[in-house]
Motif scaffolding. Structure first.
Motif, PDB file in Angstrom:
ATOM      1  N   GLU A  73     -63.527  71.287  38.359  1.00 39.21           N
ATOM      2  CA  GLU A  73     -63.586  71.305  36.901  1.00 39.21           C
ATOM      3  C   GLU A  73     -64.454  72.425  36.337  1.00 39.21           C
ATOM      4  O   GLU A  73     -64.188  72.909  35.246  1.00 39.21           O
ATOM      5  CB  GLU A  73     -64.077  69.957  36.373  1.00 39.21           C
ATOM      6  CG  GLU A  73     -63.115  68.811  36.642  1.00 39.21           C
ATOM      7  CD  GLU A  73     -61.763  69.007  35.995  1.00 39.21           C
ATOM      8  OE1 GLU A  73     -61.695  69.381  34.807  1.00 39.21           O
ATOM      9  OE2 GLU A  73     -60.755  68.807  36.700  1.00 39.21           O
ATOM     10  N   THR A  74     -65.499  72.811  37.058  1.00 38.86           N
ATOM     11  CA  THR A  74     -66.408  73.837  36.540  1.00 38.86           C
ATOM     12  C   THR A  74     -66.101  75.223  37.073  1.00 38.86           C
ATOM     13  O   THR A  74     -66.532  76.219  36.501  1.00 38.86           O
ATOM     14  CB  THR A  74     -67.878  73.509  36.892  1.00 38.86           C
ATOM     15  OG1 THR A  74     -68.021  73.505  38.309  1.00 38.86           O
ATOM     16  CG2 THR A  74     -68.301  72.186  36.293  1.00 38.86           C
ATOM     17  N   GLY A  75     -65.399  75.290  38.206  1.00 42.27           N
ATOM     18  CA  GLY A  75     -65.106  76.583  38.804  1.00 42.27           C
ATOM     19  C   GLY A  75     -66.207  77.110  39.694  1.00 42.27           C
ATOM     20  O   GLY A  75     -66.128  78.231  40.188  1.00 42.27           O
ATOM     21  N   LYS A  76     -67.249  76.307  39.898  1.00 41.33           N
ATOM     22  CA  LYS A  76     -68.320  76.726  40.802  1.00 41.33           C
ATOM     23  C   LYS A  76     -68.883  75.529  41.544  1.00 41.33           C
ATOM     24  O   LYS A  76     -68.870  74.416  41.037  1.00 41.33           O
ATOM     25  CB  LYS A  76     -69.417  77.490  40.070  1.00 41.33           C
ATOM     26  CG  LYS A  76     -69.971  76.863  38.838  1.00 41.33           C
ATOM     27  CD  LYS A  76     -70.939  77.818  38.159  1.00 41.33           C
ATOM     28  CE  LYS A  76     -71.082  77.472  36.696  1.00 41.33           C
ATOM     29  NZ  LYS A  76     -71.973  78.370  36.014  1.00 41.33           N
ATOM     30  N   PRO A  77     -69.367  75.764  42.765  1.00 47.13           N
ATOM     31  CA  PRO A  77     -69.904  74.652  43.559  1.00 47.13           C
ATOM     32  C   PRO A  77     -71.145  74.044  42.915  1.00 47.13           C
ATOM     33  O   PRO A  77     -71.875  74.702  42.166  1.00 47.13           O
ATOM     34  CB  PRO A  77     -70.248  75.286  44.902  1.00 47.13           C
ATOM     35  CG  PRO A  77     -69.887  76.706  44.833  1.00 47.13           C
ATOM     36  CD  PRO A  77     -69.413  77.032  43.463  1.00 47.13           C
ATOM     37  N   CYS A  78     -71.396  72.785  43.227  1.00 43.81           N
ATOM     38  CA  CYS A  78     -72.552  72.074  42.674  1.00 43.81           C
ATOM     39  C   CYS A  78     -73.862  72.780  43.001  1.00 43.81           C
ATOM     40  O   CYS A  78     -74.791  72.782  42.185  1.00 43.81           O
ATOM     41  CB  CYS A  78     -72.583  70.634  43.189  1.00 43.81           C
ATOM     42  SG  CYS A  78     -71.279  69.612  42.494  1.00 43.81           S
TER      43      CYS A  78
END
Length: 131
Positions: free
Chosen positions: A69-74
């Motif tokens: 959803e964000t396009g980047k890893p947590c």
């Protein structure tokens, strides 16, 4: 499990977008820090108890869906908001629970099964995506 955690992933993306937009308007380091503390407190109050009850597998899927959803890893999200040291600590905790905050989302690779469930959720109208 995807049905359980997908709403949290969408909410995380929404909150992250909101936080990023507010932080872009703040110029003082103290104002940014104060805003992040208030937002963290608010999110802990709202979601901490619910998220503590997730299974390990649900947590693994949530990490993947947040990356989707964000396009980047947590890990990158934590590093941007809390700093590299905190990100490393949370990564260590994640590894203890057989998870990895550095995971990327691969819709056509390892995460194809998760993606098919997400597409089912979206196509059946079980969950309205808000971006």
């Amino acid at each position: 499990n995807v049905y359980v955690v997908y709403p949290y992933a969408v909410m995380a993306a929404f909150v992250l977008h909101d936080v990023d937009s507010v932080l872009a308007t703040l110029y003082s380091k103290e104002a940014k820090s104060q805003f992040k503390r208030r937002k963290e407190y608010e999110l802990n109050r709202k979601f901490k108890d619910e998220l503590k009850n997730l299974s390990i597998e649900q947590g693994q899927i949530l990490v993947k869906l947040i990356a989707r959803e964000t396009g980047k890893p947590c890990f990158e999200i934590v590093r941007e908001l809390k700093g590299g040291f905190n990100a490393a600590i949370w990564q260590t905790v994640a590894i203890l629970f057989n998870n990895n905050l550095r995971n990327h989302y691969e819709a056509e690779g390892d995460d194809a099964a998760i993606e098919s469930v997400v597409q089912e959720i979206l196509s059946n109208g079980h969950f309205e995506l808000q971006r």
